[in-house]
Design a protein around this motif. Structure first.
Motif, PDB file in Angstrom:
ATOM      1  N   GLY A 406      66.685  -1.183  44.809  1.00  0.00           N
ATOM      2  CA  GLY A 406      68.061  -1.077  45.280  1.00  0.00           C
ATOM      3  C   GLY A 406      68.258  -1.548  46.709  1.00  0.00           C
ATOM      4  N   ARG A 407      67.363  -2.441  47.163  1.00  0.00           N
ATOM      5  CA  ARG A 407      67.515  -2.983  48.526  1.00  0.00           C
ATOM      6  C   ARG A 407      67.660  -4.499  48.457  1.00  0.00           C
ATOM      7  NH1 ARG A 407      66.274   2.402  48.180  1.00  0.00           N
ATOM      8  NH2 ARG A 407      66.411   3.368  50.232  1.00  0.00           N
ATOM      9  N   ARG A 408      68.483  -5.025  49.381  1.00  0.00           N
ATOM     10  CA  ARG A 408      68.725  -6.464  49.395  1.00  0.00           C
ATOM     11  C   ARG A 408      67.840  -7.208  50.387  1.00  0.00           C
ATOM     12  NH1 ARG A 408      74.330  -5.052  48.508  1.00  0.00           N
ATOM     13  NH2 ARG A 408      74.218  -4.298  50.645  1.00  0.00           N
ATOM     14  N   SER A 409      67.397  -6.516  51.430  1.00  0.00           N
ATOM     15  CA  SER A 409      66.603  -7.227  52.437  1.00  0.00           C
ATOM     16  C   SER A 409      65.492  -6.324  52.956  1.00  0.00           C
ATOM     17  CB  SER A 409      67.483  -7.678  53.603  1.00  0.00           C
ATOM     18  OG  SER A 409      67.789  -6.561  54.412  1.00  0.00           O
ATOM     19  N   VAL A 410      64.440  -6.963  53.448  1.00  0.00           N
ATOM     20  CA  VAL A 410      63.341  -6.153  53.989  1.00  0.00           C
ATOM     21  C   VAL A 410      63.801  -5.413  55.246  1.00  0.00           C
ATOM     22  CG1 VAL A 410      61.427  -7.473  52.988  1.00  0.00           C
ATOM     23  CG2 VAL A 410      62.308  -8.136  55.206  1.00  0.00           C
ATOM     24  N   GLY A 411      64.832  -5.949  55.895  1.00  0.00           N
ATOM     25  CA  GLY A 411      65.383  -5.270  57.076  1.00  0.00           C
ATOM     26  C   GLY A 411      65.968  -3.897  56.742  1.00  0.00           C
ATOM     27  N   GLU A 412      66.337  -3.696  55.483  1.00  0.00           N
ATOM     28  CA  GLU A 412      66.909  -2.397  55.088  1.00  0.00           C
ATOM     29  C   GLU A 412      65.839  -1.339  54.844  1.00  0.00           C
ATOM     30  OE1 GLU A 412      69.554  -2.506  51.619  1.00  0.00           O
ATOM     31  OE2 GLU A 412      70.047  -4.547  52.202  1.00  0.00           O
ATOM     32  N   LEU A 413      64.577  -1.768  54.837  1.00  0.00           N
ATOM     33  CA  LEU A 413      63.532  -0.802  54.465  1.00  0.00           C
ATOM     34  C   LEU A 413      63.270   0.191  55.590  1.00  0.00           C
ATOM     35  CD1 LEU A 413      61.025  -3.138  52.582  1.00  0.00           C
ATOM     36  CD2 LEU A 413      62.481  -1.344  51.612  1.00  0.00           C
ATOM     37  N   ASP A 414      63.389   1.434  55.266  1.00  0.00           N
ATOM     38  CA  ASP A 414      63.015   2.504  56.194  1.00  0.00           C
ATOM     39  C   ASP A 414      62.577   3.704  55.358  1.00  0.00           C
ATOM     40  OD1 ASP A 414      65.314   3.617  55.202  1.00  0.00           O
ATOM     41  OD2 ASP A 414      66.517   3.207  56.980  1.00  0.00           O
ATOM     42  N   ARG A 415      62.461   4.848  55.989  1.00  0.00           N
ATOM     43  CA  ARG A 415      61.887   5.973  55.231  1.00  0.00           C
ATOM     44  C   ARG A 415      62.812   6.477  54.127  1.00  0.00           C
ATOM     45  NH1 ARG A 415      58.842   8.668  60.461  1.00  0.00           N
ATOM     46  NH2 ARG A 415      58.136   6.603  61.096  1.00  0.00           N
ATOM     47  N   SER A 416      64.053   5.981  54.124  1.00  0.00           N
ATOM     48  CA  SER A 416      64.951   6.405  53.048  1.00  0.00           C
ATOM     49  C   SER A 416      64.454   5.908  51.689  1.00  0.00           C
ATOM     50  CB  SER A 416      66.378   5.900  53.313  1.00  0.00           C
ATOM     51  OG  SER A 416      66.424   4.490  53.186  1.00  0.00           O
ATOM     52  N   ILE A 417      63.547   4.944  51.690  1.00  0.00           N
ATOM     53  CA  ILE A 417      62.995   4.439  50.424  1.00  0.00           C
ATOM     54  C   ILE A 417      62.223   5.547  49.686  1.00  0.00           C
ATOM     55  CG2 ILE A 417      60.811   3.523  51.383  1.00  0.00           C
ATOM     56  CD1 ILE A 417      62.732   1.390  49.046  1.00  0.00           C
ATOM     57  N   PHE A 418      61.780   6.544  50.442  1.00  0.00           N
ATOM     58  CA  PHE A 418      61.042   7.663  49.830  1.00  0.00           C
ATOM     59  C   PHE A 418      61.944   8.884  49.617  1.00  0.00           C
ATOM     60  CE2 PHE A 418      58.272   5.514  53.034  1.00  0.00           C
ATOM     61  CZ  PHE A 418      57.509   4.766  52.153  1.00  0.00           C
ATOM     62  N   ALA A 419      63.200   8.808  50.106  1.00  0.00           N
ATOM     63  CA  ALA A 419      64.066   9.993  50.095  1.00  0.00           C
ATOM     64  C   ALA A 419      64.397  10.401  48.663  1.00  0.00           C
ATOM     65  CB  ALA A 419      65.343   9.712  50.867  1.00  0.00           C
ATOM     66  N   GLY A 420      64.424  11.699  48.438  1.00  0.00           N
ATOM     67  CA  GLY A 420      64.719  12.182  47.095  1.00  0.00           C
ATOM     68  C   GLY A 420      63.445  12.522  46.346  1.00  0.00           C
ATOM     69  N   SER A 421      62.293  12.228  46.938  1.00  0.00           N
ATOM     70  CA  SER A 421      61.048  12.650  46.273  1.00  0.00           C
ATOM     71  C   SER A 421      60.544  13.891  47.003  1.00  0.00           C
ATOM     72  CB  SER A 421      60.003  11.540  46.347  1.00  0.00           C
ATOM     73  OG  SER A 421      59.081  11.793  47.367  1.00  0.00           O
ATOM     74  N   PRO A 422      59.755  14.707  46.311  1.00  0.00           N
ATOM     75  CA  PRO A 422      59.248  15.905  46.980  1.00  0.00           C
ATOM     76  C   PRO A 422      58.062  15.626  47.897  1.00  0.00           C
ATOM     77  CG  PRO A 422      58.544  15.861  44.689  1.00  0.00           C
ATOM     78  CD  PRO A 422      59.390  14.638  44.906  1.00  0.00           C
ATOM     79  N   SER A 423      57.708  14.322  48.108  1.00  0.00           N
ATOM     80  CA  SER A 423      56.516  14.033  48.893  1.00  0.00           C
ATOM     81  C   SER A 423      56.770  14.345  50.351  1.00  0.00           C
ATOM     82  CB  SER A 423      56.148  12.567  48.770  1.00  0.00           C
ATOM     83  OG  SER A 423      56.891  11.820  49.690  1.00  0.00           O
ATOM     84  N   LYS A 424      55.689  14.321  51.129  1.00  0.00           N
ATOM     85  CA  LYS A 424      55.797  14.655  52.546  1.00  0.00           C
ATOM     86  C   LYS A 424      56.604  13.623  53.314  1.00  0.00           C
ATOM     87  CE  LYS A 424      51.568  12.355  53.923  1.00  0.00           C
ATOM     88  NZ  LYS A 424      50.230  12.453  54.388  1.00  0.00           N
ATOM     89  N   ALA A 425      56.756  12.399  52.741  1.00  0.00           N
ATOM     90  CA  ALA A 425      57.462  11.355  53.468  1.00  0.00           C
ATOM     91  C   ALA A 425      58.966  11.492  53.360  1.00  0.00           C
ATOM     92  CB  ALA A 425      57.044   9.990  52.937  1.00  0.00           C
ATOM     93  N   ALA A 426      59.440  12.224  52.372  1.00  0.00           N
ATOM     94  CA  ALA A 426      60.869  12.244  52.117  1.00  0.00           C
ATOM     95  C   ALA A 426      61.621  13.041  53.179  1.00  0.00           C
ATOM     96  CB  ALA A 426      61.134  12.821  50.747  1.00  0.00           C
TER      97      ALA A 426
END
Ligand code: FNR
Length: 426
Positions: A406-426
């Motif tokens: 659900g991302r259009r550019s690598v510039g949009e990549l941040d920790r929100s890519i992990f958001a919504g998971s129960p992992s420590k990164a979210a």
């Protein structure tokens, strides 16, 4: 217009209709297994091994599993941008080929083949200090593409200056100073085969071709014990003479005795354990090129590096080749990125095998990543074309993973890519 990823995918499936399978496997484990089969035992050990019980190597990979991507839907990802800005260049992809020594053990065209593949794809190439061809020849192979030179800080400052000077003259655009290899790690696979390529005249082209190195006088006591090659050890003698012949063809003629002396001199001066932070200021004065420190893992070291005025960092544990039982490089990346606060680019390597790995590293704060072992495997399997296949496969995988997340550019990549998971990164 199909996306970059779909284009590559379609080509591979279309080839399949004609009965052709990829010569360079796309699956990371299959890629490594195929290369291992092709390489001789010493080369496979050197390229694929790590320090000690290889726990760091395993941990580097395991860390990626701790950061699960949570895809987002219905975001119109029909056009995608994988490009980044780095040291004044726009690069089409957020990865470079990292510095790898002794590539001649994978393929006779070694760095030249890899450099050509990188250049054709428009991505950066980092020439290793331990390259199999002199940095000038590698620069010619890169052509107008981006190239950086990786430096191992020799015990002789005059040699460091000469390397820097050559790199500047041949259009290198940054100096990557690798800090984690003041000595070689305890690499059991190599030790158990009694195999170190440098002793056989491999991976020392930058030294043999250097005017300062040729003039260096090294006291006998600095030169460790090293038997001269002799007839009893047929395999190592043949390899040594092969290096000597190759070198004599490629550059100035060099008899076996001169090569043996050069190897002994190399051994005396290649490593340096007395490096400390104050030396960085001196390096800063010696080159106008951006300085990128490779091997930073602790956020305090990152802050210190910034205080010294460096221009970039590479979070790396050298692919687990130096310290066994170390922290995964990926786990250190967000800590370093937080310490740096976007003041300089933070690059990352150690364990990148797939497009998803690149998405995760960029999500954790990397500006770009360096590719290591996968491109060695491509080189071993099919030379320049093999490296190009690895680059294209990674680019395609990255492109598809980005869009499907659900991302259009690598510039949009941040920790929100992990958001919504129960992992420590979210
Ligand atoms: C390396 N690496 C390396 N690094 C460096 O600064 N100078 C060098 O000459 C080499 N040589 C080298 C040889 C081989 C065989 C390997 C596997 C690695 C380290 C390299 O740049 C990078 O940090 C690692 O390869 C990253 O780990 P992965 O992703 O390859 O597992």
């Amino acid at each position: 217009m199909p996306s970059l990823g779909r284009h590559r995918q379609t080509k591979i499936y279309a080839d399949g209709l004609l009965g052709r399978r990829p010569a360079v496997p796309t699956a990371p484990a299959a890629l490594e297994a195929a290369a291992k089969k092709k390489l001789d035992a010493s080369s496979a050990a050197y390229f694929l091994g790590g320090a000690g019980a290889e726990r760091t190597m395993a941990e580097n990979r395991a860390a990626f599993d701790r950061y699960p991507i949570v895809q987002r839907m219905l975001r119109n990802v029909s056009s995608r941008d994988l490009s980044i800005e780095l040291f004044g260049r726009t690069l089409p992809l957020p990865f470079l080929l990292g510095p790898i020594g002794v590539l001649e053990m994978a393929h006779r065209e070694a760095d030249l083949a890899a450099a050509r593949a990188a250049s054709a794809a428009g991505i950066g190439f980092v020439t290793s200090n331990q390259a199999s061809y002199p940095m000038e020849a590698v620069a010619d192979a890169v052509g107008s593409g981006p190239r950086w030179f990786q430096l191992y800080w020799s015990a002789r400052d005059e040699l460091v200056e000469s390397f820097l000077d050559r790199a500047e003259r041949y259009g290198y655009e940054a100096i990557v100073v690798t800090l984690d290899t003041t000595e070689l790690g305890w690499r059991c696979r190599d030790l158990d085969l009694g195999y170190l390529p440098f002793l056989r005249g491999r991976g020392i082209a930058n030294y043999l071709s250097d005017p300062v190195f040729q003039r260096l006088s090294v006291a006998d006591e600095e030169i460790g014990p090293l038997p001269r090659p002799r007839l009893g050890a047929v395999a190592s003698l043949a390899e040594f003479l092969g290096s000597q012949r190759k070198w004599s063809r490629a550059a100035a003629p060099m008899g076996p005795k001169k090569l043996a002396d050069s190897i002994r001199r190399f051994l005396a001066i290649y490593s340096r354990t007395d490096l400390s932070w104050d030396k960085l200021a001196a390096l800063r004065e010696k080159t106008r090129l951006p300085i990128v420190l490779k091997g930073i893992l602790h956020p305090d070291d990152a802050r210190r590096a910034l205080d010294c005025g460096v221009d970039g960092l590479v979070v790396s544990n050298h692919g687990g080749r130096q310290v066994d039982g170390a922290a995964a490089a990926l786990d250190q990346l967000p800590l370093v990125a937080d310490a740096v606060e976007s003041r300089v680019p933070v690059l990352f390597d150690s364990g990148i095998r797939t497009g998803a790995d690149i998405v995760k590293a960029l999500g954790l704060g990397a500006t770009a990543v360096l590719i290591g072992r996968p491109y060695i495997c491509g080189l071993a399997l099919a030379g320049e074309a093999g490296v190009r296949a690895v680059i294209d496969n990674l680019a395609a995988d990255l492109d598809l993973t980005l869009g499907l997340s659900g991302r259009r550019s690598v510039g949009e990549l941040d920790r929100s890519i992990f958001a919504g998971s129960p992992s420590k990164a979210a």
